[in-house]
Design a protein around this motif. Structure first.
Motif, PDB file in Angstrom:
ATOM      1  N   TYR A   1       0.829  -1.204   0.000  1.00 36.40           N
ATOM      2  CA  TYR A   1       0.000   0.000   0.000  1.00 36.40           C
ATOM      3  C   TYR A   1       0.863   1.254   0.000  1.00 36.40           C
ATOM      4  O   TYR A   1       0.614   2.191  -0.767  1.00 36.40           O
ATOM      5  CB  TYR A   1      -0.927  -0.011   1.218  1.00 36.40           C
ATOM      6  N   TYR A   2       1.906   1.263   0.810  1.00 35.61           N
ATOM      7  CA  TYR A   2       2.810   2.421   0.853  1.00 35.61           C
ATOM      8  C   TYR A   2       3.429   2.661  -0.516  1.00 35.61           C
ATOM      9  O   TYR A   2       3.561   3.799  -0.966  1.00 35.61           O
ATOM     10  CB  TYR A   2       3.902   2.194   1.899  1.00 35.61           C
ATOM     11  N   GLN A   3       3.823   1.596  -1.182  1.00 33.33           N
ATOM     12  CA  GLN A   3       4.431   1.763  -2.503  1.00 33.33           C
ATOM     13  C   GLN A   3       3.452   2.394  -3.485  1.00 33.33           C
ATOM     14  O   GLN A   3       3.803   3.299  -4.239  1.00 33.33           O
ATOM     15  CB  GLN A   3       4.906   0.421  -3.051  1.00 33.33           C
ATOM     16  N   GLN A   4       2.206   1.944  -3.479  1.00 28.91           N
ATOM     17  CA  GLN A   4       1.235   2.458  -4.442  1.00 28.91           C
ATOM     18  C   GLN A   4       0.829   3.895  -4.134  1.00 28.91           C
ATOM     19  O   GLN A   4       0.710   4.711  -5.060  1.00 28.91           O
ATOM     20  CB  GLN A   4       0.026   1.530  -4.492  1.00 28.91           C
ATOM     21  N   VAL A   5       0.615   4.228  -2.872  1.00 34.69           N
ATOM     22  CA  VAL A   5       0.251   5.617  -2.572  1.00 34.69           C
ATOM     23  C   VAL A   5       1.424   6.551  -2.835  1.00 34.69           C
ATOM     24  O   VAL A   5       1.241   7.759  -3.039  1.00 34.69           O
ATOM     25  CB  VAL A   5      -0.248   5.778  -1.115  1.00 34.69           C
ATOM     26  N   GLY A   6       2.643   5.992  -2.865  1.00 33.12           N
ATOM     27  CA  GLY A   6       3.817   6.801  -3.164  1.00 33.12           C
ATOM     28  C   GLY A   6       3.857   7.350  -4.565  1.00 33.12           C
ATOM     29  O   GLY A   6       4.717   8.179  -4.889  1.00 33.12           O
ATOM     30  N   ARG A   7       2.935   6.909  -5.443  1.00 40.03           N
ATOM     31  CA  ARG A   7       2.842   7.498  -6.780  1.00 40.03           C
ATOM     32  C   ARG A   7       2.387   8.952  -6.699  1.00 40.03           C
ATOM     33  O   ARG A   7       2.657   9.745  -7.598  1.00 40.03           O
ATOM     34  CB  ARG A   7       1.824   6.724  -7.643  1.00 40.03           C
ATOM     35  N   ALA A   8       1.663   9.328  -5.633  1.00 45.35           N
ATOM     36  CA  ALA A   8       1.057  10.662  -5.536  1.00 45.35           C
ATOM     37  C   ALA A   8       1.990  11.649  -4.842  1.00 45.35           C
ATOM     38  O   ALA A   8       2.812  11.278  -4.001  1.00 45.35           O
ATOM     39  CB  ALA A   8      -0.268  10.590  -4.780  1.00 45.35           C
ATOM     40  N   GLY A   9       1.820  12.918  -5.194  1.00 46.67           N
ATOM     41  CA  GLY A   9       2.434  14.002  -4.440  1.00 46.67           C
ATOM     42  C   GLY A   9       3.936  14.088  -4.477  1.00 46.67           C
ATOM     43  O   GLY A   9       4.545  14.606  -3.545  1.00 46.67           O
ATOM     44  N   ARG A  10       4.569  13.641  -5.549  1.00 47.27           N
ATOM     45  CA  ARG A  10       6.027  13.720  -5.589  1.00 47.27           C
ATOM     46  C   ARG A  10       6.517  15.149  -5.775  1.00 47.27           C
ATOM     47  O   ARG A  10       7.551  15.523  -5.233  1.00 47.27           O
ATOM     48  CB  ARG A  10       6.567  12.856  -6.733  1.00 47.27           C
ATOM     49  N   GLY A  11       5.776  15.919  -6.586  1.00 44.75           N
ATOM     50  CA  GLY A  11       6.237  17.262  -6.901  1.00 44.75           C
ATOM     51  C   GLY A  11       5.253  18.345  -6.531  1.00 44.75           C
ATOM     52  O   GLY A  11       5.359  19.474  -7.015  1.00 44.75           O
ATOM     53  N   ILE A  12       4.277  18.029  -5.686  1.00 44.86           N
ATOM     54  CA  ILE A  12       3.304  19.017  -5.222  1.00 44.86           C
ATOM     55  C   ILE A  12       3.195  18.922  -3.705  1.00 44.86           C
ATOM     56  O   ILE A  12       3.634  17.952  -3.094  1.00 44.86           O
ATOM     57  CB  ILE A  12       1.916  18.795  -5.862  1.00 44.86           C
ATOM     58  N   ASP A  13       2.615  19.950  -3.102  1.00 42.51           N
ATOM     59  CA  ASP A  13       2.589  20.030  -1.642  1.00 42.51           C
ATOM     60  C   ASP A  13       1.444  19.257  -1.012  1.00 42.51           C
ATOM     61  O   ASP A  13       1.497  18.936   0.175  1.00 42.51           O
ATOM     62  CB  ASP A  13       2.498  21.502  -1.207  1.00 42.51           C
ATOM     63  N   ASP A  14       0.399  18.961  -1.787  1.00 40.69           N
ATOM     64  CA  ASP A  14      -0.801  18.373  -1.179  1.00 40.69           C
ATOM     65  C   ASP A  14      -1.406  17.353  -2.127  1.00 40.69           C
ATOM     66  O   ASP A  14      -1.852  17.694  -3.223  1.00 40.69           O
ATOM     67  CB  ASP A  14      -1.818  19.481  -0.880  1.00 40.69           C
ATOM     68  N   ALA A  15      -1.408  16.077  -1.729  1.00 45.00           N
ATOM     69  CA  ALA A  15      -2.035  15.013  -2.511  1.00 45.00           C
ATOM     70  C   ALA A  15      -2.911  14.192  -1.579  1.00 45.00           C
ATOM     71  O   ALA A  15      -2.545  13.930  -0.430  1.00 45.00           O
ATOM     72  CB  ALA A  15      -0.985  14.127  -3.167  1.00 45.00           C
ATOM     73  N   GLN A  16      -4.074  13.779  -2.075  1.00 47.63           N
ATOM     74  CA  GLN A  16      -5.045  13.082  -1.242  1.00 47.63           C
ATOM     75  C   GLN A  16      -5.019  11.577  -1.533  1.00 47.63           C
ATOM     76  O   GLN A  16      -5.016  11.163  -2.695  1.00 47.63           O
ATOM     77  CB  GLN A  16      -6.442  13.658  -1.468  1.00 47.63           C
ATOM     78  N   VAL A  17      -5.015  10.799  -0.463  1.00 51.87           N
ATOM     79  CA  VAL A  17      -4.934   9.340  -0.549  1.00 51.87           C
ATOM     80  C   VAL A  17      -6.087   8.758   0.255  1.00 51.87           C
ATOM     81  O   VAL A  17      -6.183   8.997   1.461  1.00 51.87           O
ATOM     82  CB  VAL A  17      -3.585   8.826  -0.012  1.00 51.87           C
ATOM     83  N   VAL A  18      -6.966   8.007  -0.410  1.00 48.71           N
ATOM     84  CA  VAL A  18      -8.162   7.484   0.248  1.00 48.71           C
ATOM     85  C   VAL A  18      -8.257   5.986  -0.005  1.00 48.71           C
ATOM     86  O   VAL A  18      -8.104   5.522  -1.140  1.00 48.71           O
ATOM     87  CB  VAL A  18      -9.442   8.185  -0.278  1.00 48.71           C
ATOM     88  N   LEU A  19      -8.525   5.240   1.037  1.00 45.44           N
ATOM     89  CA  LEU A  19      -8.753   3.797   0.942  1.00 45.44           C
ATOM     90  C   LEU A  19     -10.225   3.506   1.198  1.00 45.44           C
ATOM     91  O   LEU A  19     -10.781   3.926   2.222  1.00 45.44           O
ATOM     92  CB  LEU A  19      -7.885   3.053   1.960  1.00 45.44           C
ATOM     93  N   LEU A  20     -10.842   2.776   0.251  1.00 43.27           N
ATOM     94  CA  LEU A  20     -12.226   2.314   0.388  1.00 43.27           C
ATOM     95  C   LEU A  20     -12.192   0.795   0.498  1.00 43.27           C
ATOM     96  O   LEU A  20     -12.302   0.087  -0.508  1.00 43.27           O
ATOM     97  CB  LEU A  20     -13.061   2.739  -0.822  1.00 43.27           C
ATOM     98  N   PRO A  21     -12.007   0.243   1.692  1.00 44.65           N
ATOM     99  CA  PRO A  21     -11.896  -1.210   1.828  1.00 44.65           C
ATOM    100  C   PRO A  21     -13.220  -1.886   1.548  1.00 44.65           C
ATOM    101  O   PRO A  21     -14.300  -1.289   1.697  1.00 44.65           O
ATOM    102  CB  PRO A  21     -11.476  -1.397   3.289  1.00 44.65           C
ATOM    103  N   GLY A  22     -13.148  -3.163   1.118  1.00 46.57           N
ATOM    104  CA  GLY A  22     -14.355  -3.920   0.816  1.00 46.57           C
ATOM    105  C   GLY A  22     -14.425  -5.204   1.610  1.00 46.57           C
ATOM    106  O   GLY A  22     -13.399  -5.760   2.018  1.00 46.57           O
ATOM    107  N   ALA A  23     -15.630  -5.699   1.804  1.00 47.79           N
ATOM    108  CA  ALA A  23     -15.818  -6.942   2.548  1.00 47.79           C
ATOM    109  C   ALA A  23     -15.178  -8.123   1.832  1.00 47.79           C
ATOM    110  O   ALA A  23     -14.806  -9.115   2.460  1.00 47.79           O
ATOM    111  CB  ALA A  23     -17.310  -7.200   2.764  1.00 47.79           C
ATOM    112  N   GLU A  24     -15.029  -8.024   0.494  1.00 50.22           N
ATOM    113  CA  GLU A  24     -14.467  -9.131  -0.277  1.00 50.22           C
ATOM    114  C   GLU A  24     -12.945  -9.118  -0.324  1.00 50.22           C
ATOM    115  O   GLU A  24     -12.334 -10.029  -0.898  1.00 50.22           O
ATOM    116  CB  GLU A  24     -15.016  -9.084  -1.711  1.00 50.22           C
TER     117      GLU A  24
END
Length: 715
Positions: A347-370
């Motif tokens: 998960y850390y690796q994938q969210v690391g795609r965001a916000g490399r060159g900007i000050d504010d990036a939003q990361v949201v997890l929507l977990p599922g029962a499956e």
């Protein structure tokens, strides 16, 4: 920070002058005249260039690991060293790295499954000294021709070996890849004094130790000989949050309602290939420009999708983990997960795609029962039980000659992907050898390391529980992820929903939920048209390239079900199971096909049906096409003629698959399709190229529109 090696530097390598030279290369690389190396970057470069050491750099995404090996390459090449070889796992990573190398004045080329027609020229240029960097996919390391003919001289002349995304080497890592284990052989074949660099952003203490140990496999090298540089994994731009919703329909509705308000463009990660297609289609239906991206997406279309995201021509890529390591968009504004990965490290690796060159990036997890069921399924694809491995080894020994994977598959009760993964591990262990034509038993004694496999499986279960704990935590989310990666500097970030710095939207409009529920219940699944010809197919005798002309494309089609789906997918899998006989369309699938047509085809204004030809199931295709013609009260206009009835392979890349089908069939010259809107009927689609070629022939014959229809989508 570890201290540099005490080994004496070469006389001409004054540290101050070398650093000044290194920083000049860095400035060209990043296009910033004020750029300076980080201290750990310089430590690694000095160790590689001045002391010819082996080093492992574990640093967060965006820290500048690629700058280390490009700068080191420029310095080593200026001193007469051979080319740098970079083992790189993903084509997206290769493309970004080649572009970066050019900025630094470093000429980089690549060898991978999509450009086989260019290999000869690439190797000639390497031998001539015209190439500074050769990027190689890990799969090439065990290609028989590459392994036996290219790899030995390449290892002998390499100036620097780089193992990118090195956590893939370790079976303790979240993304272990058997092909990476071949790197140990490459390391062992390197002459003394050749520096080696391994890099990763996602390695905890256990994986770091394992990778470092594997870097020291030659001679009398010990673990202490490997320089390990670990840095803080803080990401000051990320705002993390979790939203738990009661159903998949609610999660789709959340995306429809809130994606437009998220900053810039971004990625929605999903857990399965089918989910990528379904979610992208749902978002497009509600006015959000979304494109699916998976390991099964055609390479040309993946490249186009990446470019569209980088240049903000789309709002979102809906991607599996295939979009991960190396994808670089500094201003990526958000990452949303529809379903949780099975590991906080992944998960850390994938969210690391965001916000490399900007000050504010939003990361949201929507977990599922499956989510846990999906984790359990992928865990079941791990290394097989000993009895299955022994059965495969016995089958190879009895054959006494190379067996292809399909031939071995008929003798071993393992699915194709799992069998191939097992064979790759056995190859590295020396029990089998990959040859031209298949796999050959070496006759060497092999021990099943059940204890280690059990420990790895247990570690996976611990990671899964940690991911559930991440979802449930009321504390700092980034601190949780950093601790999962054994970051000693982990501390509350002050920016996440646990710290109170991020008010993630949680409301969902009920009308959007109802719309999502209706979409999920709708019969059939979309078949998206091919839009880009595979790269390199001209070299295989098919004179096409670039984008497929819109006037030669089919429209969106339909399949009754994917072979990976539940529900109707079970009936489709049974119909196409190995050994199943050709015959009429089963009654349940007739009703399902009619339901799909009722839901989908009413507004298409169809004028007739055209049947594909089939070497393996002619009765099924003919019966399906005739039945659909009767059901819709449309004429059966024509049936394609089969020109070549020999077997074709589905386990090849897109260029070769297209080359196989391009001249396999033809539309009769007198087919009355001009000015008509045609339903093109086949039994199933795998790569999509048969339907693309047939649709092109129909459009060139004057058909106004072509809409493919099949029973099954997938192998």
């Amino acid at each position: 920070m570890p201290t540099p090696s005490s080994a004496p530097a070469a006389p001409d390598l004054d540290p101050a002058a070398l650093r000044a030279e290194a920083e000049e290369v860095l400035r060209r690389l990043v296009g910033d005249p004020a750029a300076r190396l980080r201290e750990d970057q310089w430590t690694a470069i000095e160790a590689l260039v001045a002391h010819r050491r082996r080093a492992l750099v574990v640093q967060r995404t965006g820290w500048g690991k690629s700058a280390v090996y490009f700068v080191a390459t420029a310095l080593l090449r200026a001193r007469g060293a051979g080319p740098t070889v970079i083992v790189s796992p993903l084509l997206a990573l290769m493309r970004n790295q080649i572009a970066a190398a050019e900025r630094a004045g470093v000429r980089a080329v690549t060898v991978n499954s999509t450009n086989a027609e260019e290999w000869g020229q690439v190797f000639d240029e390497v031998r001539a000294g015209a190439v500074d960097v050769l990027l190689v996919s890990p799969e090439r390391l065990n290609n028989p021709g590459f392994r036996d003919e290219v790899l030995p001289p390449l290892a002998a002349t390499t100036g620097l070996l780089v193992v990118d995304e090195a956590h893939c080497v370790s079976d303790w890592g979240h993304d272990f890849r058997p092909d990476y284990r071949r790197i140990r052989t490459l390391l062992a074949d390197l002459p003394d004094g050749i520096p080696v660099l391994a890099t990763t952003a996602t390695a905890n203490a256990r994986v770091t130790a394992d990778v470092a140990e594997q870097l020291s496999v030659t001679g009398t090298r010990t673990l202490e000989d490997v320089l390990v540089l670990r840095g803080s994994l803080d990401r000051s731009s990320l705002r993390l949050g979790v939203v738990r919703l009661p159903s998949h329909a609610h999660r789709l509705a959340w995306l429809v309602q809130h994606l437009p308000g998220l900053p810039g463009s971004g990625i929605v990660y999903v857990l399965t290939v089918s989910a990528a297609a379904d979610v992208a289609a749902h978002l497009r239906a509600h006015g959000i420009e979304a494109v699916p991206y998976t390991g099964q997406t055609d390479p040309g279309e993946r490249l186009q999708a990446e470019d569209d995201l980088v240049n903000d021509r789309i709002k979102v890529l809906v991607a599996t983990s295939a979009l991960g390591m190396g994808f670089d968009k500094p201003d990526l504004g958000f990452v949303v997960h529809l379903g949780a990965p099975s590991s906080p490290i992944a998960y850390y690796q994938q969210v690391g795609r965001a916000g490399r060159g900007i000050d504010d990036a939003q990361v949201v997890l929507l977990p599922g029962a499956e989510d846990r069921d999906i984790w359990r399924y992928f865990a079941s694809l791990g290394f097989p039980e000993e009895q299955d491995v022994r059965r495969a080894l016995d089958a190879l020994a009895e054959a006494g000659e190379p067996l292809s994977t399909p031939a071995l598959e008929a003798r071993v009760a393992l699915r194709r992907n799992r069998l191939e993964t097992m064979l790759k591990v056995l190859d590295v262990d020396g029990a089998v050898r990959r040859m031209r034509g298949g796999w050959l038993s070496t006759g060497r004694e092999w021990a099943y390391d059940g204890e280690r496999y059990a420990r790895v499986a247990q570690a996976r279960e611990v990671e899964q529980q940690a991911m559930l704990d991440y979802v449930a935590t009321t504390g700092c989310r980034l601190e949780f992820l950093r601790r999962a990666l054994d970051d000693p500097e982990a501390a509350p970030c002050g920016r996440c929903d646990g710290c109170g710095g991020f008010e993630v939207p949680r409301e969902v409009d009920e009308s959007a939920v109802s719309a999502a529920g209706a979409d999920l219940d709708r019969p059939g699944v979309p078949l998206e048209p091919k839009k880009v010809w595979p790269a390199g197919v001209k070299a295989l005798g098919v004179p096409v390239s670039g984008r497929i002309a819109p006037a030669e494309q089919p429209g969106t089609g339909r399949a009754v079900a994917r072979t990976t789906d539940l529900g109707w997918g079970n009936a489709v899998r049974e119909l196409f199971a190995p050994g199943a006989t050709d015959g009429e369309t089963p009654v349940p699938l007739r009703h399902a096909a009619a339901a799909v047509l009722d839901d989908w085809a009413r507004e298409l204004g169809l004028d007739g049906v055209v049947a594909m030809c089939s070497a393996s199931r002619p009765r099924l295709v003919a019966h399906l096409a005739e039945g659909l013609a009767r059901y819709t009260d449309l004429p059966l206009l024509a049936t394609f003629r089969l020109l070549e009835d020999g077997p074709t392979r589905s386990d090849v890349n897109s260029a070769h698959r297209l080359a196989q089908v391009a001249r396999r069939f033809e539309l009769p010259e007198d087919a009355p399709v001009a000015g008509r809107r045609v339903l093109l009927v086949d039994d199933r689609t795998r790569s999509g190229w048969t339907l693309a070629v047939a649709a092109r022939q129909l459009r060139r014959a004057g058909a106004d529109a072509v809409h493919p229809f099949v029973l099954g989508d997938g192998d």
